[in-house]
Design a protein around this motif. Structure first.
Motif, PDB file in Angstrom:
ATOM      1  N   VAL A  74       2.371   2.149  -3.507  1.00 11.40           N
ATOM      2  CA  VAL A  74       1.420   2.858  -4.359  1.00 11.40           C
ATOM      3  C   VAL A  74       1.294   4.039  -3.822  1.00 11.40           C
ATOM      4  O   VAL A  74       1.082   5.245  -4.735  1.00 11.40           O
ATOM      5  CB  VAL A  74       0.174   2.020  -4.480  1.00 11.40           C
ATOM      6  CG1 VAL A  74      -0.833   2.698  -5.214  1.00 11.40           C
ATOM      7  CG2 VAL A  74       0.126   0.731  -5.156  1.00 11.40           C
ATOM      8  N   ALA A  75       1.014   4.442  -2.726  1.00 13.18           N
ATOM      9  CA  ALA A  75       0.338   5.763  -1.962  1.00 13.18           C
ATOM     10  C   ALA A  75       1.607   6.830  -2.226  1.00 13.18           C
ATOM     11  O   ALA A  75       1.229   7.908  -2.468  1.00 13.18           O
ATOM     12  CB  ALA A  75      -0.124   5.504  -0.843  1.00 13.18           C
ATOM     13  N   ILE A  76       2.706   6.304  -2.065  1.00 14.41           N
ATOM     14  CA  ILE A  76       4.007   7.192  -1.941  1.00 14.41           C
ATOM     15  C   ILE A  76       4.250   8.074  -3.302  1.00 14.41           C
ATOM     16  O   ILE A  76       4.707   8.912  -3.183  1.00 14.41           O
ATOM     17  CB  ILE A  76       5.143   6.701  -1.264  1.00 14.41           C
ATOM     18  CG1 ILE A  76       6.215   7.778  -0.779  1.00 14.41           C
ATOM     19  CG2 ILE A  76       5.873   5.889  -2.299  1.00 14.41           C
ATOM     20  CD1 ILE A  76       5.858   8.631   0.457  1.00 14.41           C
ATOM     21  N   GLU A  77       3.628   7.393  -4.443  1.00 16.47           N
ATOM     22  CA  GLU A  77       3.905   7.863  -5.641  1.00 16.47           C
ATOM     23  C   GLU A  77       3.054   9.094  -5.915  1.00 16.47           C
ATOM     24  O   GLU A  77       3.493   9.996  -6.515  1.00 16.47           O
ATOM     25  CB  GLU A  77       3.735   7.000  -6.758  1.00 16.47           C
ATOM     26  CG  GLU A  77       4.566   5.547  -6.689  1.00 16.47           C
ATOM     27  CD  GLU A  77       4.433   4.716  -7.716  1.00 16.47           C
ATOM     28  OE1 GLU A  77       3.636   4.919  -8.449  1.00 16.47           O
ATOM     29  OE2 GLU A  77       5.229   3.419  -7.707  1.00 16.47           O
ATOM     30  N   ASN A  78       2.111   9.202  -5.117  1.00 14.81           N
ATOM     31  CA  ASN A  78       1.125  10.229  -5.279  1.00 14.81           C
ATOM     32  C   ASN A  78       1.350  11.352  -4.410  1.00 14.81           C
ATOM     33  O   ASN A  78       0.738  12.542  -4.505  1.00 14.81           O
ATOM     34  CB  ASN A  78      -0.328   9.941  -5.157  1.00 14.81           C
ATOM     35  CG  ASN A  78      -0.765   8.984  -6.406  1.00 14.81           C
ATOM     36  OD1 ASN A  78      -0.485   9.073  -7.366  1.00 14.81           O
ATOM     37  ND2 ASN A  78      -1.569   7.860  -6.113  1.00 14.81           N
ATOM     38  N   VAL A 129       0.767  -1.250  -0.030  1.00 15.18           N
ATOM     39  CA  VAL A 129       0.089   0.122  -0.180  1.00 15.18           C
ATOM     40  C   VAL A 129       0.926   1.226   0.045  1.00 15.18           C
ATOM     41  O   VAL A 129       0.519   2.231  -0.649  1.00 15.18           O
ATOM     42  CB  VAL A 129      -0.964  -0.017   1.018  1.00 15.18           C
ATOM     43  CG1 VAL A 129      -1.691   1.182   1.272  1.00 15.18           C
ATOM     44  CG2 VAL A 129      -1.775  -1.176   1.073  1.00 15.18           C
ATOM     45  N   TYR A 130       2.137   1.329   0.893  1.00 13.53           N
ATOM     46  CA  TYR A 130       2.867   2.456   0.777  1.00 13.53           C
ATOM     47  C   TYR A 130       3.389   2.687  -0.624  1.00 13.53           C
ATOM     48  O   TYR A 130       3.565   3.891  -0.840  1.00 13.53           O
ATOM     49  CB  TYR A 130       3.979   2.098   1.895  1.00 13.53           C
ATOM     50  CG  TYR A 130       5.178   3.143   1.987  1.00 13.53           C
ATOM     51  CD1 TYR A 130       4.875   4.428   2.707  1.00 13.53           C
ATOM     52  CD2 TYR A 130       6.149   3.060   1.174  1.00 13.53           C
ATOM     53  CE1 TYR A 130       6.024   5.143   2.807  1.00 13.53           C
ATOM     54  CE2 TYR A 130       6.930   3.982   1.317  1.00 13.53           C
ATOM     55  CZ  TYR A 130       7.116   5.246   2.138  1.00 13.53           C
ATOM     56  OH  TYR A 130       7.966   6.029   2.054  1.00 13.53           O
ATOM     57  N   LEU A 151      -0.275  11.197   3.577  1.00 13.14           N
ATOM     58  CA  LEU A 151      -0.769  10.320   4.430  1.00 13.14           C
ATOM     59  C   LEU A 151       0.315   9.685   5.346  1.00 13.14           C
ATOM     60  O   LEU A 151      -0.399   9.532   6.532  1.00 13.14           O
ATOM     61  CB  LEU A 151      -1.337   9.366   3.521  1.00 13.14           C
ATOM     62  CG  LEU A 151      -1.959   8.008   4.033  1.00 13.14           C
ATOM     63  CD1 LEU A 151      -3.444   8.479   4.545  1.00 13.14           C
ATOM     64  CD2 LEU A 151      -2.301   6.977   2.866  1.00 13.14           C
ATOM     65  N   TYR A 152       1.303   9.308   5.081  1.00 13.42           N
ATOM     66  CA  TYR A 152       2.289   8.748   6.055  1.00 13.42           C
ATOM     67  C   TYR A 152       3.113   9.614   6.842  1.00 13.42           C
ATOM     68  O   TYR A 152       3.795   9.198   7.710  1.00 13.42           O
ATOM     69  CB  TYR A 152       2.918   7.782   5.048  1.00 13.42           C
ATOM     70  CG  TYR A 152       2.438   6.581   4.694  1.00 13.42           C
ATOM     71  CD1 TYR A 152       1.856   5.591   5.388  1.00 13.42           C
ATOM     72  CD2 TYR A 152       1.798   6.706   3.250  1.00 13.42           C
ATOM     73  CE1 TYR A 152       0.974   4.625   5.023  1.00 13.42           C
ATOM     74  CE2 TYR A 152       1.277   5.444   2.755  1.00 13.42           C
ATOM     75  CZ  TYR A 152       0.807   4.484   3.722  1.00 13.42           C
ATOM     76  OH  TYR A 152      -0.047   3.349   2.965  1.00 13.42           O
TER      77      TYR A 152
END
Length: 183
Positions: A128-132, A125-126, A136-137
């Protein structure tokens, strides 16, 4: 109708089609650029940082760029971290910000370090999410560097000096790329 009139009518129709928004999209409200945003546009900040993410580096993963805005600042930045499973624990933001300090518009280039803040880590999940984005993190809005951050360049912004600012930014990006490529 003559062939010339037909061509003009055809050109006009094609212009109208090209100007239409895609089917189903909502009309985007026109937003006036802030003085900070215009300063970043004048130094070609977004395109300059976009070049950094096209390259691959031996030891880091680099994402972005993203244009961010706050109450009295605008910034363009990329975020990067060390490769490897535990590289997520520390993230660095490298960016250029236009911000106000005591009635003066400053242009700052710097590196900010962020620590991972989410309660758990799921690598899939990280990834995929960190590319955008990093919000969030890392729970950060991307604000300009402060006293605890590394400021590489800071100058009062003057439109007459925009080419000098642009050259300074270009030099710093070249140095960062060279260092990231050899690290």
């Amino acid at each position: 109708m003559s062939s010339g009139e037909n061509q003009q009518r055809y050109d006009e129709i094609m212009r109208k089609i090209a100007g239409r928004r895609p089917f189903g999209d909502k009309a985007r409200p026109e937003r006036r650029a802030s003085p900070q945003g215009r300063a970043l546009d004048m130094v070609n900040a977004y395109d300059s940082f976009a070049r950094l993410t096209r390259d691959t580096y031996p030891n880091i993963l680099c994402h972005g760029p993203k244009a961010l805005h706050g109450k009295a600042w605008s910034g363009v930045l990329v975020w990067y971290r060390q490769k490897g499973y535990h590289g997520y624990q520390k993230l660095k933001l490298f960016g250029v910000w236009a911000h106000h300090a005591e009635e003066e518009l400053l242009l700052s280039v710097g590196i900010r370090k962020l620590s991972y803040r989410a309660p758990i880590f799921d690598a899939g999940v990280y990834r995929v999410a960190i590319e955008n984005g990093f919000h969030l993190y890392y729970e950060d809005d991307g604000h300009p560097p402060g006293a605890e951050d590394q400021v590489l360049y800071q100058s009062s912004f003057d439109t007459k000096e925009r080419l000098a600012h642009r050259q300074a930014l270009s030099d710093l990006l070249r140095q960062w790329r060279r260092k990231a490529g050899s690290a």
